[in-house]
Motif scaffolding. Sequence first.
Motif, mmCIF file in Angstrom:
data_model
loop_
_atom_site.group_PDB
_atom_site.id
_atom_site.type_symbol
_atom_site.label_atom_id
_atom_site.label_comp_id
_atom_site.label_asym_id
_atom_site.label_seq_id
_atom_site.Cartn_x
_atom_site.Cartn_y
_atom_site.Cartn_z
ATOM 1 N N TRP A 1 0.830 -1.211 0.000
ATOM 2 C CA TRP A 1 0.000 0.000 0.000
ATOM 3 C C TRP A 1 0.863 1.260 0.000
ATOM 4 C CZ3 TRP A 1 0.591 3.281 4.097
ATOM 5 C CH2 TRP A 1 0.946 2.746 5.335
ATOM 6 N N PHE A 2 2.008 1.231 0.667
ATOM 7 C CA PHE A 2 2.888 2.400 0.659
ATOM 8 C C PHE A 2 3.370 2.669 -0.764
ATOM 9 C CE2 PHE A 2 7.063 4.400 0.758
ATOM 10 C CZ PHE A 2 6.796 5.535 1.493
ATOM 11 N N HIS A 3 3.794 1.634 -1.460
ATOM 12 C CA HIS A 3 4.330 1.818 -2.810
ATOM 13 C C HIS A 3 3.235 2.086 -3.847
ATOM 14 C CE1 HIS A 3 8.575 1.231 -2.000
ATOM 15 N NE2 HIS A 3 8.143 0.471 -1.000
ATOM 16 N N ASP A 4 2.042 1.546 -3.636
ATOM 17 C CA ASP A 4 0.948 1.763 -4.589
ATOM 18 C C ASP A 4 0.230 3.098 -4.398
ATOM 19 O OD1 ASP A 4 1.486 -0.711 -5.667
ATOM 20 O OD2 ASP A 4 -0.273 -1.708 -4.806
ATOM 21 N N TYR A 5 0.067 3.537 -3.148
ATOM 22 C CA TYR A 5 -0.798 4.693 -2.885
ATOM 23 C C TYR A 5 -0.147 5.844 -2.131
ATOM 24 C CZ TYR A 5 -4.145 1.267 -4.371
ATOM 25 O OH TYR A 5 -4.797 0.318 -5.098
ATOM 26 N N VAL A 6 1.137 5.729 -1.798
ATOM 27 C CA VAL A 6 1.796 6.806 -1.068
ATOM 28 C C VAL A 6 3.036 7.291 -1.821
ATOM 29 C CG1 VAL A 6 2.880 7.511 1.105
ATOM 30 C CG2 VAL A 6 0.919 5.949 1.146
ATOM 31 N N TYR A 7 4.038 6.467 -1.919
ATOM 32 C CA TYR A 7 5.321 6.856 -2.509
ATOM 33 C C TYR A 7 5.156 7.224 -3.982
ATOM 34 C CZ TYR A 7 10.293 6.801 -3.591
ATOM 35 O OH TYR A 7 11.551 7.146 -3.989
ATOM 36 N N GLY A 8 5.493 8.458 -4.318
ATOM 37 C CA GLY A 8 5.380 8.926 -5.693
ATOM 38 C C GLY A 8 3.958 9.262 -6.110
ATOM 39 N N VAL A 9 2.998 9.115 -5.193
ATOM 40 C CA VAL A 9 1.583 9.346 -5.506
ATOM 41 C C VAL A 9 1.011 10.466 -4.631
ATOM 42 C CG1 VAL A 9 -0.714 8.294 -5.560
ATOM 43 C CG2 VAL A 9 1.287 6.944 -6.222
ATOM 44 N N ALA A 10 1.303 10.418 -3.345
ATOM 45 C CA ALA A 10 0.783 11.420 -2.410
ATOM 46 C C ALA A 10 1.422 12.773 -2.697
ATOM 47 C CB ALA A 10 1.071 11.003 -0.971
ATOM 48 N N ASP A 11 0.716 13.821 -2.346
ATOM 49 C CA ASP A 11 1.252 15.169 -2.520
ATOM 50 C C ASP A 11 2.330 15.484 -1.495
ATOM 51 O OD1 ASP A 11 -0.420 16.297 -4.734
ATOM 52 O OD2 ASP A 11 -2.000 15.683 -3.345
ATOM 53 N N GLU A 12 2.232 14.833 -0.340
ATOM 54 C CA GLU A 12 3.189 15.115 0.728
ATOM 55 C C GLU A 12 3.249 13.934 1.684
ATOM 56 O OE1 GLU A 12 3.667 18.679 4.030
ATOM 57 O OE2 GLU A 12 2.154 18.867 2.456
ATOM 58 N N ILE A 13 4.451 13.634 2.166
ATOM 59 C CA ILE A 13 4.657 12.628 3.205
ATOM 60 C C ILE A 13 5.447 13.310 4.316
ATOM 61 C CG2 ILE A 13 5.633 10.395 3.834
ATOM 62 C CD1 ILE A 13 5.640 9.730 0.786
ATOM 63 N N ARG A 14 4.891 13.296 5.519
ATOM 64 C CA ARG A 14 5.570 13.875 6.680
ATOM 65 C C ARG A 14 5.865 12.746 7.664
ATOM 66 N NH1 ARG A 14 1.518 18.965 8.047
ATOM 67 N NH2 ARG A 14 1.480 19.851 5.927
ATOM 68 N N PHE A 15 7.119 12.434 7.854
ATOM 69 C CA PHE A 15 7.486 11.419 8.833
ATOM 70 C C PHE A 15 7.506 12.064 10.204
ATOM 71 C CE2 PHE A 15 9.098 9.710 4.860
ATOM 72 C CZ PHE A 15 8.591 8.419 4.918
ATOM 73 N N VAL A 16 6.839 11.441 11.154
ATOM 74 C CA VAL A 16 6.722 11.975 12.506
ATOM 75 C C VAL A 16 8.007 11.668 13.273
ATOM 76 C CG1 VAL A 16 5.414 11.866 14.666
ATOM 77 C CG2 VAL A 16 4.214 11.688 12.462
ATOM 78 N N LYS A 17 8.598 12.692 13.854
ATOM 79 C CA LYS A 17 9.807 12.511 14.649
ATOM 80 C C LYS A 17 9.433 11.812 15.952
ATOM 81 C CE LYS A 17 13.711 15.066 16.546
ATOM 82 N NZ LYS A 17 14.319 16.385 16.693
ATOM 83 N N GLY A 18 10.150 10.772 16.295
ATOM 84 C CA GLY A 18 9.847 10.017 17.506
ATOM 85 C C GLY A 18 8.625 9.139 17.288
ATOM 86 N N ARG A 19 8.044 8.686 18.372
ATOM 87 C CA ARG A 19 6.873 7.816 18.294
ATOM 88 C C ARG A 19 5.719 8.437 19.065
ATOM 89 N NH1 ARG A 19 8.981 1.724 17.536
ATOM 90 N NH2 ARG A 19 10.493 2.280 15.936
ATOM 91 N N LEU A 20 4.542 8.374 18.470
ATOM 92 C CA LEU A 20 3.356 8.967 19.090
ATOM 93 C C LEU A 20 2.870 8.145 20.272
ATOM 94 C CD1 LEU A 20 1.291 9.940 15.917
ATOM 95 C CD2 LEU A 20 2.584 11.465 17.422
ATOM 96 N N LYS A 21 2.200 8.817 21.192
ATOM 97 C CA LYS A 21 1.491 8.152 22.282
ATOM 98 C C LYS A 21 0.023 8.219 21.927
ATOM 99 C CE LYS A 21 4.841 9.104 25.868
ATOM 100 N NZ LYS A 21 5.105 9.737 27.155
ATOM 101 N N PHE A 22 -0.533 7.091 21.527
ATOM 102 C CA PHE A 22 -1.915 7.043 21.089
ATOM 103 C C PHE A 22 -2.860 6.954 22.270
ATOM 104 C CE2 PHE A 22 0.333 5.860 17.283
ATOM 105 C CZ PHE A 22 -0.426 6.402 16.260
ATOM 106 N N GLY A 23 -4.027 7.581 22.120
ATOM 107 C CA GLY A 23 -5.045 7.528 23.157
ATOM 108 C C GLY A 23 -4.522 8.034 24.490
ATOM 109 N N ASP A 24 -4.836 7.292 25.540
ATOM 110 C CA ASP A 24 -4.412 7.665 26.895
ATOM 111 C C ASP A 24 -3.160 6.912 27.320
ATOM 112 O OD1 ASP A 24 -6.641 9.308 27.125
ATOM 113 O OD2 ASP A 24 -7.893 7.665 27.864
ATOM 114 N N ALA A 25 -2.444 6.347 26.378
ATOM 115 C CA ALA A 25 -1.281 5.518 26.689
ATOM 116 C C ALA A 25 -0.167 6.322 27.353
ATOM 117 C CB ALA A 25 -0.745 4.877 25.417
ATOM 118 N N GLU A 26 0.523 5.682 28.250
ATOM 119 C CA GLU A 26 1.695 6.291 28.873
ATOM 120 C C GLU A 26 2.943 5.975 28.063
ATOM 121 O OE1 GLU A 26 1.994 5.453 33.038
ATOM 122 O OE2 GLU A 26 -0.136 5.819 33.357
#
Length: 144
Positions: free
Chosen positions: A102-127
Motif C-alpha cells: 500500500w505504501f508503494h501503490d498509494y503513497v510513494y510517488g503518488v501522495a502530494d506530501e509525506i511527513r514522517f513523525v519525529k519520535g513515536r506517538l502516544k496514542f489515546g491515553d497511553a503512557e
Amino acid sequence: MNTDVMFSSKTDLWATPQAFFNELDAEFNFTLDPCSNGENAKCAKYFTKSDDGLTQEWAPHVVFMNPPYGREIGTWMRKAYEESKRGATVVCLVPARTDTRWFHDYVYGVADEIRFVKGRLKFGDAESSAPFPSMVVVYRGITQ
C-alpha cells in the motif's frame, strides 16, 4: 486503559493523540472523519463502521483519516487516494510502513506530501509510545 492490549496485534484501532490532531486541524480545517467509532470522532461529520466509510463519498470534504491499522489499511489508503481525485483533501495518520504494497501503490510517488513523525506517538491515553513510527500522508484534492 490497558496499554498491553493497545500495543498488540489484538487491536487495529489507535486513538489519535488530541494535541497532534489539533496541530493538523489548525492547518487543514477538517470537516470529515471517515474512521470513527462514534465516540472518538474528530469532526462534526463522521462515519462509523456501520456507515462503512469505504462506500461513502468524501468529496468535497477536508478529511482526517486515522484508519484501522490492520490488513485493510491498504483499502483505506486506496480510498483516500481515489477520493482526492474526486476533490477531497485527505490527510492520513498511518504507520510508517515503507516496505508495504500500500505504501508503494498509494503513497510513494503518488501522495502530494509525506511527513514522517519525529519520535513515536502516544496514542489515546497511553503512557508508552507506540511500537512503530508514524507518518502523515497528504492528498490535496483536485477540483474538476
